[in-house]
Design a protein around this motif. Structure first.
Motif, PDB file in Angstrom:
ATOM      1  N   ASP A 230       0.928  -1.071   0.276  1.00 56.25           N
ATOM      2  CA  ASP A 230      -0.003  -0.420  -0.015  1.00 56.25           C
ATOM      3  C   ASP A 230       1.327   1.438  -0.201  1.00 56.25           C
ATOM      4  O   ASP A 230       1.164   1.595   1.390  1.00 56.25           O
ATOM      5  N   PRO A 231       1.319   1.427  -1.445  1.00 51.46           N
ATOM      6  CA  PRO A 231       2.357   2.830  -1.368  1.00 51.46           C
ATOM      7  C   PRO A 231       1.454   3.672  -0.095  1.00 51.46           C
ATOM      8  O   PRO A 231       2.166   4.800   0.078  1.00 51.46           O
ATOM      9  N   LYS A 232       0.041   4.180  -0.254  1.00 54.03           N
ATOM     10  CA  LYS A 232      -0.493   5.507   0.272  1.00 54.03           C
ATOM     11  C   LYS A 232      -0.025   5.819   2.477  1.00 54.03           C
ATOM     12  O   LYS A 232      -0.470   6.168   2.740  1.00 54.03           O
ATOM     13  N   SER A 233      -0.231   3.846   2.515  1.00 56.01           N
ATOM     14  CA  SER A 233       1.036   3.691   3.756  1.00 56.01           C
ATOM     15  C   SER A 233       1.896   4.155   4.908  1.00 56.01           C
ATOM     16  O   SER A 233       2.257   4.916   5.620  1.00 56.01           O
ATOM     17  N   VAL A 234       2.560   5.233   3.653  1.00 56.38           N
ATOM     18  CA  VAL A 234       4.483   5.358   3.786  1.00 56.38           C
ATOM     19  C   VAL A 234       3.559   6.452   4.503  1.00 56.38           C
ATOM     20  O   VAL A 234       3.075   7.567   3.887  1.00 56.38           O
ATOM     21  N   LYS A 235       3.902   7.397   5.608  1.00 60.45           N
ATOM     22  CA  LYS A 235       4.236   8.061   6.455  1.00 60.45           C
ATOM     23  C   LYS A 235       4.360   9.233   5.992  1.00 60.45           C
ATOM     24  O   LYS A 235       5.361   9.251   4.753  1.00 60.45           O
ATOM     25  N   PRO A 236       3.826  10.891   6.281  1.00 57.05           N
ATOM     26  CA  PRO A 236       5.046  11.245   4.501  1.00 57.05           C
ATOM     27  C   PRO A 236       5.577  12.129   5.272  1.00 57.05           C
ATOM     28  O   PRO A 236       6.441  12.053   7.073  1.00 57.05           O
ATOM     29  N   LEU A 237       6.356  12.458   4.727  1.00 54.25           N
ATOM     30  CA  LEU A 237       7.894  13.240   5.553  1.00 54.25           C
ATOM     31  C   LEU A 237       7.627  14.172   6.303  1.00 54.25           C
ATOM     32  O   LEU A 237       6.851  15.259   5.903  1.00 54.25           O
ATOM     33  N   PRO A 238       8.658  14.071   7.105  1.00 57.67           N
ATOM     34  CA  PRO A 238       8.329  15.146   8.582  1.00 57.67           C
ATOM     35  C   PRO A 238       8.761  17.210   7.746  1.00 57.67           C
ATOM     36  O   PRO A 238       9.691  16.741   6.567  1.00 57.67           O
ATOM     37  N   PRO A 239       8.074  17.489   8.032  1.00 58.37           N
ATOM     38  CA  PRO A 239       8.100  18.662   7.704  1.00 58.37           C
ATOM     39  C   PRO A 239       9.433  20.030   7.795  1.00 58.37           C
ATOM     40  O   PRO A 239      10.320  19.698   8.668  1.00 58.37           O
ATOM     41  N   SER A 240       9.622  20.217   6.719  1.00 57.48           N
ATOM     42  CA  SER A 240      10.804  21.062   6.537  1.00 57.48           C
ATOM     43  C   SER A 240      10.259  22.696   7.398  1.00 57.48           C
ATOM     44  O   SER A 240       9.047  23.088   7.394  1.00 57.48           O
ATOM     45  N   LEU A 241      10.795  23.103   8.254  1.00 60.10           N
ATOM     46  CA  LEU A 241      10.754  23.877   9.405  1.00 60.10           C
ATOM     47  C   LEU A 241      10.719  25.211   8.677  1.00 60.10           C
ATOM     48  O   LEU A 241      11.790  25.289   7.905  1.00 60.10           O
ATOM     49  N   THR A 242      10.091  26.079   9.571  1.00 65.27           N
ATOM     50  CA  THR A 242      10.188  27.245   9.073  1.00 65.27           C
ATOM     51  C   THR A 242      11.060  28.401   9.747  1.00 65.27           C
ATOM     52  O   THR A 242      12.051  27.643  10.843  1.00 65.27           O
ATOM     53  N   PHE A 243      11.307  29.986   9.204  1.00 68.69           N
ATOM     54  CA  PHE A 243      12.112  30.796  10.247  1.00 68.69           C
ATOM     55  C   PHE A 243      12.160  29.652  11.472  1.00 68.69           C
ATOM     56  O   PHE A 243      12.750  30.261  12.788  1.00 68.69           O
ATOM     57  N   ASN A 244      10.683  30.665  11.831  1.00 68.52           N
ATOM     58  CA  ASN A 244      10.751  30.617  13.390  1.00 68.52           C
ATOM     59  C   ASN A 244      10.037  29.537  13.983  1.00 68.52           C
ATOM     60  O   ASN A 244      10.475  29.178  15.256  1.00 68.52           O
ATOM     61  N   GLU A 245      10.121  28.589  13.343  1.00 66.32           N
ATOM     62  CA  GLU A 245      10.173  27.192  14.566  1.00 66.32           C
ATOM     63  C   GLU A 245      11.052  26.025  14.569  1.00 66.32           C
ATOM     64  O   GLU A 245      11.479  25.937  15.414  1.00 66.32           O
ATOM     65  N   ALA A 246      12.600  27.235  13.791  1.00 66.80           N
ATOM     66  CA  ALA A 246      13.480  26.733  14.046  1.00 66.80           C
ATOM     67  C   ALA A 246      14.419  27.241  14.612  1.00 66.80           C
ATOM     68  O   ALA A 246      15.696  27.168  14.439  1.00 66.80           O
ATOM     69  N   LYS A 247      13.817  28.755  14.959  1.00 70.88           N
ATOM     70  CA  LYS A 247      15.208  29.607  15.550  1.00 70.88           C
ATOM     71  C   LYS A 247      15.746  29.945  16.461  1.00 70.88           C
ATOM     72  O   LYS A 247      16.752  30.046  16.082  1.00 70.88           O
ATOM     73  N   ILE A 303      26.332  29.411  13.080  1.00 67.54           N
ATOM     74  CA  ILE A 303      25.693  29.999  12.038  1.00 67.54           C
ATOM     75  C   ILE A 303      23.857  30.298  12.340  1.00 67.54           C
ATOM     76  O   ILE A 303      23.766  29.063  13.043  1.00 67.54           O
ATOM     77  N   VAL A 304      23.408  30.986  12.766  1.00 67.06           N
ATOM     78  CA  VAL A 304      21.688  31.076  13.477  1.00 67.06           C
ATOM     79  C   VAL A 304      21.329  31.962  11.576  1.00 67.06           C
ATOM     80  O   VAL A 304      21.643  32.197  11.510  1.00 67.06           O
ATOM     81  N   ASN A 305      19.453  31.717  12.315  1.00 71.12           N
ATOM     82  CA  ASN A 305      19.334  31.962  10.649  1.00 71.12           C
ATOM     83  C   ASN A 305      19.158  31.611  10.365  1.00 71.12           C
ATOM     84  O   ASN A 305      19.423  32.537   8.653  1.00 71.12           O
TER      85      ASN A 305
END
Length: 475
Positions: A230-247, A303-305
């Motif tokens: 079931d190809p749809k059973s594979v979980k989606p990729l972890p999200p790529s974080l936004t600037f604020n989420e990775a601050k 390196i930040v930001n």
């Protein structure tokens, strides 16, 4: 064909394929890419992702010994919506999740020359190097493209799997072909690797590796059974974080030639041969990372930001780096270092710190969810991502990791390979319950849980004032 009735061919217009379109000349744009596949059922065909990813359609041919024949009796067109490749496949990383499934709207008619083959079970392990496997494919050794097979042994290549992190363990065919040509060549991609012992599919060919003398590479099929069924059973990729989420995440860039923990690997490196690690922003002047990320380096860059065009890069010299006094290269406990910046960071919506847990905080609830942050290369490029997981207590980690694990000072977290693995260490682990820093990723062995350092026992060391050597006085 009665001996290989489960083998099929795949045709796709090369100009659309992710793996080839950037490298095609004008003369090549009308070229048809040809691969091998295998028949799982009357409506299910399995091949490589690089054979179909990006194509608006593909043709499946079956029941034929000569795949290049234009007048195929069985030639079925499969539209894009019925082509599914593994969501973590990337043409930028050789062998990574390189598998695809084609679903036929018109079922095949099985006969003496067209049929299916069974897969091994999910718990099947390729662990006997003396086992003989048979490789099938329409490789382009000559024209016309005649179906061939050859027998070979295999070897595991764990080190190369780490290099292609987070690719599942690649295997390589060894020995000489039993007929003309190489074990695997162009056109054999997607072909089945069949065990001579049980007659089932144990692998899928993904290409050729020049650094191993041209050996064929294949992926163990047991690792992909969920996707295949079931190809749809594979979980989606972890999200790529936004600037604020990775601050609160920083990067540490280090010249590899100086690192004590990697001196054997980087013995012949120059200062431009740099390594990248993660770190955690504790305050405007304090950065936390792993000791092995910086040990021995005369300088590093913080390196930040980094996710924005306004990234800040600060050079830090050795006197600004403090290694925990109990850290030793022979183990993983106390693998922590604190960097004190001379220039204060300017906090804003994209740069900030993370709160620490209290000193008496205990990681003792196995149902607690923690978010792991770090650079991951699931889709071919290192992106800062996060995924949620659960942690294990020290006793369980000890049973899984053995004598190298210090259960008194370390813990580990469970790892779902499909959700990705941090490719750099020093990244934060944050409790979903209180949104505070509870741990820092330290290390992982292949196919094992990830080791992390709980933060609470280190709070006294982290918070103590920085004492420079020339400031120390005898009393």
């Amino acid at each position: 064909m009665s001996q290989a009735k489960f083998v099929a061919g795949i045709y796709t217009p090369a100009r659309y394929l992710y793996a080839f379109k950037d490298n095609l000349t004008d003369a090549d744009r009308e070229m048809q890419s040809t691969c091998t596949a295998f028949i799982l059922s009357k409506t299910e065909i399995i091949t490589n992702a690089h054979c179909v990813a990006g194509a608006p359609y593909a043709f499946v041919v079956a029941g034929t010994k000569v795949a290049s024949d234009e007048n195929q009796k069985i030639k079925i067109k499969v539209e894009k919506e019925n082509i599914a490749w593994h969501p973590y496949y990337s043409h930028l990383i050789v062998g990574a999740f390189d598998i695809a499934k084609l679903t036929l709207k018109t079922p095949l008619e099985f006969s003496d020359t067209v049929g299916s083959i069974k897969l091994v079970d999910k718990d099947y392990k390729l662990n006997n190097s003396s086992e003989v496997v048979t490789v099938y494919g329409y490789g382009v050794l000559n024209r016309p493209m005649i179906l061939r097979r050859c027998d070979a042994n295999y070897i595991s290549d764990v080190e190369r799997a780490i290099t292609f992190n987070p690719v599942q363990t690649l295997y390589f065919t060894t020995g000489e072909a039993t007929n003309d040509g190489k074990i695997i060549t162009h056109g054999d991609s997607g072909g089945p690797i069949v065990s001579k012992t049980n007659g089932k599919i144990v692998g899928i060919a993904v290409g050729i590796n020049g650094t191993t003398g041209g050996r064929g590479m294949f992926l163990p099929i047991a690792l992909f059974l969920d996707f295949i069924h079931d190809p749809k059973s594979v979980k989606p990729l972890p999200p790529s974080l936004t600037f604020n989420e990775a601050k609160f995440i920083a990067d540490i860039v280090v010249p590899g030639k100086f690192l004590t923990a990697f001196e054997d690997s980087y013995a012949n490196a120059d200062e431009d041969d740099q390594m990248l690690f993660n770190a955690i922003i504790l305050s405007e002047t304090e950065i936390l990372t792993c000791a092995h990320n910086v040990l021995g380096a005369p300088y590093v860059y913080v390196i930040v930001n980094k996710l924005s065009s306004n990234a800040t890069e600060l050079k830090v010299t050795k006197d600004q780096i403090e290694i925990h006094e109990k850290y030793s290269l022979s183990g993983f406990a106390f693998d922590v270092a604190k960097i004190t910046l001379k220039e204060r960071l300017e906090f804003n919506e994209n740069v900030g710190s993370i709160d620490l847990v209290d000193k008496n905080y205990k990681l003792n609830d196995p149902s607690e969810i923690v978010s792991v942050y770090g650079d991951m290369t699931l889709d071919g490029t290192a992106r800062t991502r996060r995924f949620d997981t659960k942690y294990l207590d020290g006793a369980i980690c000890k049973s899984k990791l053995g004598a190298a694990f210090d259960a008194n000072n370390l813990m580990c977290y469970t790892l779902d390979e499909s959700m990705g693995t941090p490719s750099t260490f020093g990244g934060p682990m944050i409790s979903k319950k209180n949104n505070k820093l509870v741990g820092m990723t330290i290390f992982r062995f292949p196919d094992e849980p990830v080791i992390f350092q709980p933060i609470a026992p280190l709070l006294d060391w982290i918070r103590k004032p920085r004492v420079r050597r020339n400031q120390r006085r005898r009393i």
